[in-house]
Write an enzyme that holds these catalytic residues in place. Structure first.
Site, PDB file in Angstrom:
ATOM      1  N   ASP A 100      70.668  43.857  20.045  1.00 12.91           N
ATOM      2  CA  ASP A 100      71.969  44.342  20.509  1.00 12.91           C
ATOM      3  C   ASP A 100      72.937  43.187  20.786  1.00 12.91           C
ATOM      4  OD1 ASP A 100      70.766  46.858  20.485  1.00 12.91           O
ATOM      5  OD2 ASP A 100      70.205  46.745  22.601  1.00 12.91           O
ATOM      6  N   HIS A 252      64.441  45.092  17.822  1.00 11.36           N
ATOM      7  CA  HIS A 252      63.868  46.426  18.020  1.00 11.36           C
ATOM      8  C   HIS A 252      64.324  47.374  16.917  1.00 11.36           C
ATOM      9  CE1 HIS A 252      67.611  46.312  20.379  1.00 11.36           C
ATOM     10  NE2 HIS A 252      67.722  47.609  20.143  1.00 11.36           N
ATOM     11  N   ARG A 267      71.018  53.839  28.118  1.00 10.47           N
ATOM     12  CA  ARG A 267      70.875  52.384  27.954  1.00 10.47           C
ATOM     13  C   ARG A 267      71.934  51.639  28.755  1.00 10.47           C
ATOM     14  NH1 ARG A 267      71.792  49.550  22.186  1.00 10.47           N
ATOM     15  NH2 ARG A 267      73.798  48.964  23.097  1.00 10.47           N
TER      16      ARG A 267
HETATM   17  C1  SIN Z   1      68.722  50.898  20.495  1.00 12.88           C
HETATM   18  O1  SIN Z   1      68.707  50.442  19.364  1.00 12.88           O
HETATM   19  O2  SIN Z   1      69.312  50.348  21.413  1.00 12.88           O
HETATM   20  C2  SIN Z   1      67.986  52.190  20.781  1.00 12.88           C
HETATM   21  C3  SIN Z   1      66.517  52.071  20.699  1.00 12.88           C
HETATM   22  C4  SIN Z   1      65.831  53.394  20.880  1.00 12.88           C
HETATM   23  O3  SIN Z   1      66.503  54.406  21.050  1.00 12.88           O
HETATM   24  O4  SIN Z   1      64.604  53.437  20.843  1.00 12.88           O
END
Ligand code: SIN
Length: 276
Positions: A100, A252, A267
């Site tokens: 991110d 991720h 988030r």
């Molecule tokens: C994200 O990419 O910030 C989301 C990850 C997720 O929803 O598992």
């Protein structure tokens, strides 16, 4: 002495933290969490019960909140980005390897993701360890990337005619907010002092001073290397689960394998520092 236990994910990425209530953290608990976070890149928690206000309070113990300028937020909580997929939607959020905010001049430190609504199965998140990816590079590749910088952009993700500019996800598209930043390909991590690979397939578009085409062979070699399963962990969400990852030390990937069911995550992204 803190009662916290840190259980490393052997061979992969991250560690699970046991014996902690995120609503009741002593200074010793916080010190143990800070060490676990710096050492492991992502820490996982189970059986937590954080309200939105408690989620914000936990995030503020780590730093300022970095409000994402593309994500819709939860009603009444501009600090909390809504990471959702409705039953009828096909596109998920974060369904490819990325980290991110690497497109920001000062990339966010980390993201704290709280599970709110989960599908009956699927919807796991994969994590990849960029310390291990760097440490496993051969000498020749390490020499090739030493001193290199890379350009990170979000125009192909959040701009017009970009990935999220489709009827399902139009709210993510914000041409006025797109931008790019340049960061070292290998960073010295501000918390651990260790070297980490800092390019990602989601946002890194080329090396500084090279075209995208010139950059492709080496950049794709780095991506393919970091995608090796020995650097990865797979986190299976349960009600009460939380993942807190360091955007400078991990990638991720949200697995999109639960069509027809809802998934809702909250988030919060914590602000970071300039990288070098
Ligand atoms: C994200 O990419 O910030 C989301 C990850 C997720 O929803 O598992």
């Amino acid at each position: 002495m803190p009662s916290i236990e840190i259980r490393k994910h052997v061979g992969g990425c991250g560690a699970e933290v046991l014996g902690v209530d995120l609503n009741d953290l002593s200074d010793a608990d916080m010190a143990a969490l800070r060490r676990a976070y710096a050492d492991n890149g992502v820490i996982f928690f189970r059986d937590q019960a954080l309200t939105e206000d408690q989620h914000i309070a936990f995030a503020r113990r780590w730093g300022e909140i970095d409000v994402n300028r593309f994500f819709p937020h939860i009603d009444g909580y501009p600090e909390i980005a809504k990471v959702s997929k409705e039953r009828e939607q096909k596109t998920n959020i974060g369904g490819g390897w990325h980290t991110d905010h690497s497109y920001d001049q000062v990339p966010a430190m980390g993201s704290i993701l709280v599970a709110r609504v989960l599908p009956s199965k699927g919807g796991d998140t994969l994590f990849a360890d960029m310390y291990k990816a760097y440490e496993a590079l051969d000498e020749e590749t390490r020499a090739a990337i030493a001193g290199l910088k890379a350009v990170h952009s979000n125009a192909h993700v959040f701009g017009s005619n970009a990935y999220y500019d489709n009827p399902e996800r139009a709210e993510f598209s914000n041409d006025a907010a797109v931008g790019q930043a340049v960061h070292p390909v290998v960073i010295t991590h501000p918390l651990s002092g260790r070297k980490a690979l800092y390019v990602n397939p989601g946002f890194t578009i080329r090396f500084e001073g090279q075209s995208a085409e010139e950059s492709r062979p080496l950049l794709h070699k780095l991506f393919a290397h970091a995608m090796k399963p020995e650097f990865h962990s797979r986190f299976q969400w349960r009600p009460g689960s939380i993942a807190f990852w360091d955007n400078r030390a991990t990638w991720h990937f949200a697995v999109n394998d639960y069509h027809g069911e809802e998934r809702l995550m909250h988030r919060i992204t914590v602000a970071g520092v300039a990288l070098n």
